[in-house]
Design a protein around this motif. Structure first.
Motif, PDB file in Angstrom:
ATOM      1  N   ARG A 113       0.836  -1.206   0.000  1.00  0.00           N
ATOM      2  CA  ARG A 113       0.000   0.000   0.000  1.00  0.00           C
ATOM      3  C   ARG A 113       0.865   1.247   0.000  1.00  0.00           C
ATOM      4  O   ARG A 113       0.505   2.258  -0.589  1.00  0.00           O
ATOM      5  CB  ARG A 113      -0.912  -0.018   1.233  1.00  0.00           C
ATOM      6  CG  ARG A 113      -1.778   1.180   1.374  1.00  0.00           C
ATOM      7  CD  ARG A 113      -2.869   1.184   0.332  1.00  0.00           C
ATOM      8  NE  ARG A 113      -3.730   2.330   0.525  1.00  0.00           N
ATOM      9  CZ  ARG A 113      -3.945   3.251  -0.402  1.00  0.00           C
ATOM     10  NH1 ARG A 113      -3.384   3.148  -1.574  1.00  0.00           N
ATOM     11  NH2 ARG A 113      -4.739   4.267  -0.154  1.00  0.00           N
ATOM     12  N   GLY A 114       2.021   1.162   0.635  1.00  0.00           N
ATOM     13  CA  GLY A 114       2.944   2.290   0.661  1.00  0.00           C
ATOM     14  C   GLY A 114       3.791   2.397  -0.595  1.00  0.00           C
ATOM     15  O   GLY A 114       4.635   3.283  -0.697  1.00  0.00           O
ATOM     16  N   GLY A 115       3.591   1.498  -1.545  1.00  0.00           N
ATOM     17  CA  GLY A 115       4.330   1.555  -2.806  1.00  0.00           C
ATOM     18  C   GLY A 115       5.709   0.929  -2.719  1.00  0.00           C
ATOM     19  O   GLY A 115       6.573   1.217  -3.542  1.00  0.00           O
ATOM     20  N   ARG A 116       5.927   0.084  -1.721  1.00  0.00           N
ATOM     21  CA  ARG A 116       7.221  -0.553  -1.557  1.00  0.00           C
ATOM     22  C   ARG A 116       7.090  -2.050  -1.735  1.00  0.00           C
ATOM     23  O   ARG A 116       6.015  -2.605  -1.616  1.00  0.00           O
ATOM     24  CB  ARG A 116       7.782  -0.254  -0.165  1.00  0.00           C
ATOM     25  CG  ARG A 116       8.191   1.189  -0.002  1.00  0.00           C
ATOM     26  CD  ARG A 116       8.645   1.507   1.409  1.00  0.00           C
ATOM     27  NE  ARG A 116       7.452   1.819   2.213  1.00  0.00           N
ATOM     28  CZ  ARG A 116       6.974   1.048   3.164  1.00  0.00           C
ATOM     29  NH1 ARG A 116       7.567  -0.072   3.490  1.00  0.00           N
ATOM     30  NH2 ARG A 116       5.901   1.381   3.840  1.00  0.00           N
ATOM     31  N   VAL A 117       8.205  -2.696  -2.009  1.00  0.00           N
ATOM     32  CA  VAL A 117       8.225  -4.135  -2.184  1.00  0.00           C
ATOM     33  C   VAL A 117       8.726  -4.817  -0.916  1.00  0.00           C
ATOM     34  O   VAL A 117       8.319  -5.927  -0.604  1.00  0.00           O
ATOM     35  CB  VAL A 117       9.114  -4.520  -3.390  1.00  0.00           C
ATOM     36  CG1 VAL A 117       9.152  -6.016  -3.595  1.00  0.00           C
ATOM     37  CG2 VAL A 117       8.624  -3.822  -4.641  1.00  0.00           C
ATOM     38  N   PHE A 118       9.577  -4.149  -0.160  1.00  0.00           N
ATOM     39  CA  PHE A 118      10.182  -4.741   1.028  1.00  0.00           C
ATOM     40  C   PHE A 118       9.465  -4.277   2.289  1.00  0.00           C
ATOM     41  O   PHE A 118       8.981  -3.149   2.371  1.00  0.00           O
ATOM     42  CB  PHE A 118      11.662  -4.356   1.124  1.00  0.00           C
ATOM     43  CG  PHE A 118      12.462  -4.846  -0.048  1.00  0.00           C
ATOM     44  CD1 PHE A 118      12.781  -6.182  -0.161  1.00  0.00           C
ATOM     45  CD2 PHE A 118      12.873  -3.985  -1.029  1.00  0.00           C
ATOM     46  CE1 PHE A 118      13.495  -6.654  -1.229  1.00  0.00           C
ATOM     47  CE2 PHE A 118      13.595  -4.436  -2.109  1.00  0.00           C
ATOM     48  CZ  PHE A 118      13.915  -5.780  -2.213  1.00  0.00           C
ATOM     49  N   ILE A 119       9.431  -5.138   3.279  1.00  0.00           N
ATOM     50  CA  ILE A 119       8.799  -4.817   4.554  1.00  0.00           C
ATOM     51  C   ILE A 119       9.779  -4.029   5.412  1.00  0.00           C
ATOM     52  O   ILE A 119      10.948  -4.389   5.512  1.00  0.00           O
ATOM     53  CB  ILE A 119       8.382  -6.111   5.283  1.00  0.00           C
ATOM     54  CG1 ILE A 119       7.310  -6.834   4.494  1.00  0.00           C
ATOM     55  CG2 ILE A 119       7.891  -5.803   6.688  1.00  0.00           C
ATOM     56  CD1 ILE A 119       6.943  -8.176   5.082  1.00  0.00           C
ATOM     57  N   MET A 120       9.282  -2.968   6.004  1.00  0.00           N
ATOM     58  CA  MET A 120      10.092  -2.162   6.921  1.00  0.00           C
ATOM     59  C   MET A 120       9.514  -2.306   8.327  1.00  0.00           C
ATOM     60  O   MET A 120       8.419  -2.852   8.522  1.00  0.00           O
ATOM     61  CB  MET A 120      10.080  -0.701   6.471  1.00  0.00           C
ATOM     62  CG  MET A 120      10.703  -0.486   5.104  1.00  0.00           C
ATOM     63  SD  MET A 120      10.560   1.204   4.520  1.00  0.00           S
ATOM     64  CE  MET A 120      11.555   2.064   5.697  1.00  0.00           C
ATOM     65  N   ALA A 121      10.240  -1.796   9.308  1.00  0.00           N
ATOM     66  CA  ALA A 121       9.807  -1.894  10.702  1.00  0.00           C
ATOM     67  C   ALA A 121       8.476  -1.192  10.904  1.00  0.00           C
ATOM     68  O   ALA A 121       7.620  -1.671  11.669  1.00  0.00           O
ATOM     69  CB  ALA A 121      10.867  -1.299  11.618  1.00  0.00           C
ATOM     70  N   GLU A 122       8.250  -0.090  10.216  1.00  0.00           N
ATOM     71  CA  GLU A 122       6.992   0.640  10.376  1.00  0.00           C
ATOM     72  C   GLU A 122       5.792  -0.181   9.867  1.00  0.00           C
ATOM     73  O   GLU A 122       4.682  -0.041  10.376  1.00  0.00           O
ATOM     74  CB  GLU A 122       7.052   1.979   9.654  1.00  0.00           C
ATOM     75  CG  GLU A 122       7.278   1.874   8.163  1.00  0.00           C
ATOM     76  CD  GLU A 122       7.636   3.204   7.519  1.00  0.00           C
ATOM     77  OE1 GLU A 122       7.335   3.344   6.330  1.00  0.00           O
ATOM     78  OE2 GLU A 122       8.207   4.066   8.198  1.00  0.00           O
ATOM     79  N   ASP A 123       6.027  -1.046   8.895  1.00  0.00           N
ATOM     80  CA  ASP A 123       4.958  -1.916   8.412  1.00  0.00           C
ATOM     81  C   ASP A 123       4.568  -2.935   9.476  1.00  0.00           C
ATOM     82  O   ASP A 123       3.383  -3.206   9.679  1.00  0.00           O
ATOM     83  CB  ASP A 123       5.385  -2.641   7.129  1.00  0.00           C
ATOM     84  CG  ASP A 123       5.700  -1.679   6.005  1.00  0.00           C
ATOM     85  OD1 ASP A 123       5.016  -0.643   5.904  1.00  0.00           O
ATOM     86  OD2 ASP A 123       6.636  -1.966   5.236  1.00  0.00           O
ATOM     87  N   LEU A 124       5.563  -3.490  10.147  1.00  0.00           N
ATOM     88  CA  LEU A 124       5.284  -4.421  11.240  1.00  0.00           C
ATOM     89  C   LEU A 124       4.562  -3.723  12.389  1.00  0.00           C
ATOM     90  O   LEU A 124       3.630  -4.266  12.980  1.00  0.00           O
ATOM     91  CB  LEU A 124       6.571  -5.073  11.733  1.00  0.00           C
ATOM     92  CG  LEU A 124       7.201  -6.089  10.774  1.00  0.00           C
ATOM     93  CD1 LEU A 124       8.592  -6.458  11.235  1.00  0.00           C
ATOM     94  CD2 LEU A 124       6.329  -7.318  10.688  1.00  0.00           C
ATOM     95  N   GLN A 125       4.981  -2.499  12.707  1.00  0.00           N
ATOM     96  CA  GLN A 125       4.329  -1.750  13.778  1.00  0.00           C
ATOM     97  C   GLN A 125       2.884  -1.437  13.420  1.00  0.00           C
ATOM     98  O   GLN A 125       1.984  -1.555  14.261  1.00  0.00           O
ATOM     99  CB  GLN A 125       5.091  -0.460  14.060  1.00  0.00           C
ATOM    100  CG  GLN A 125       6.436  -0.686  14.702  1.00  0.00           C
ATOM    101  CD  GLN A 125       7.277   0.577  14.749  1.00  0.00           C
ATOM    102  OE1 GLN A 125       6.903   1.605  14.195  1.00  0.00           O
ATOM    103  NE2 GLN A 125       8.422   0.487  15.406  1.00  0.00           N
ATOM    104  N   LEU A 126       2.644  -1.074  12.163  1.00  0.00           N
ATOM    105  CA  LEU A 126       1.282  -0.784  11.724  1.00  0.00           C
ATOM    106  C   LEU A 126       0.422  -2.040  11.774  1.00  0.00           C
ATOM    107  O   LEU A 126      -0.733  -2.001  12.220  1.00  0.00           O
ATOM    108  CB  LEU A 126       1.293  -0.211  10.310  1.00  0.00           C
ATOM    109  CG  LEU A 126      -0.078   0.107   9.708  1.00  0.00           C
ATOM    110  CD1 LEU A 126      -0.778   1.170  10.542  1.00  0.00           C
ATOM    111  CD2 LEU A 126       0.071   0.547   8.273  1.00  0.00           C
ATOM    112  N   ALA A 127       0.970  -3.161  11.350  1.00  0.00           N
ATOM    113  CA  ALA A 127       0.218  -4.418  11.389  1.00  0.00           C
ATOM    114  C   ALA A 127      -0.139  -4.786  12.827  1.00  0.00           C
ATOM    115  O   ALA A 127      -1.262  -5.216  13.104  1.00  0.00           O
ATOM    116  CB  ALA A 127       1.023  -5.531  10.735  1.00  0.00           C
ATOM    117  N   ARG A 128       0.776  -4.600  13.747  1.00  0.00           N
ATOM    118  CA  ARG A 128       0.493  -4.896  15.160  1.00  0.00           C
ATOM    119  C   ARG A 128      -0.504  -3.903  15.734  1.00  0.00           C
ATOM    120  O   ARG A 128      -1.349  -4.260  16.545  1.00  0.00           O
ATOM    121  CB  ARG A 128       1.783  -4.883  15.964  1.00  0.00           C
ATOM    122  CG  ARG A 128       2.676  -6.074  15.641  1.00  0.00           C
ATOM    123  CD  ARG A 128       3.893  -6.120  16.500  1.00  0.00           C
ATOM    124  NE  ARG A 128       3.505  -6.352  17.889  1.00  0.00           N
ATOM    125  CZ  ARG A 128       4.278  -6.072  18.933  1.00  0.00           C
ATOM    126  NH1 ARG A 128       5.477  -5.563  18.738  1.00  0.00           N
ATOM    127  NH2 ARG A 128       3.866  -6.319  20.150  1.00  0.00           N
TER     128      ARG A 128
END
Length: 135
Positions: A113-128
């Motif tokens: 959704r953020g236009g990226r292919v790789f997962i970043m720490a902020e993606d994990l934080q958002l998922a949690r």
């Protein structure tokens, strides 16, 4: 001319020359088509490799021995003589695997959704945070 004893026949030489001529005669508009064909070939190769890897996997995300060692270490910290049954280790392993896989799936969706292919720490934080694990 490719006589006897020489490695290349005349037919092979003609095919090589024809291939060179075709590559040289490629107009500017066809370069995009060739580039797209290369990209499509790369995607097909990547998908083929992923399918092969998925077929060859045993189904375990983590090594069971490392999860078992972690459980025993946690048990020692909580209570000195705590031991785990094998069935309990298997249940905890499957729960841990399901949790991590779904968390990474959610993080992958937020990265896409953020236009990226790789997962970043902020993606994990958002998922949690979406799962209400973090207040």
């Amino acid at each position: 001319w490719g006589g006897i004893g020489e490695g290349v026949s005349s037919e092979e030489e003609e095919e090589e020359e024809a291939a060179v001529v075709v590559e040289e005669e490629e107009p500017d508009g066809d370069t995009d088509v060739a580039r797209n064909k290369k990209r499509a070939a790369a995607w097909k190769k990547a998908l083929r490799m992923i399918r092969m890897e998925q077929r060859g996997r045993s189904g375990l995300v983590f090594a069971f021995s490392s999860v078992s060692a972690l459980l025993h270490k946690i048990g020692q910290d909580v209570k000195g003589d705590l031991s785990w049954e094998a069935n309990a280790c298997v249940v905890v392993y499957h729960l841990l695997e399901a949790y991590v896989v779904t968390l990474l799936q959610d993080a992958n969706l937020s990265a896409l959704r953020g236009g990226r292919v790789f997962i970043m720490a902020e993606d994990l934080q958002l998922a949690r945070r979406i799962r209400t694990e973090i207040s």
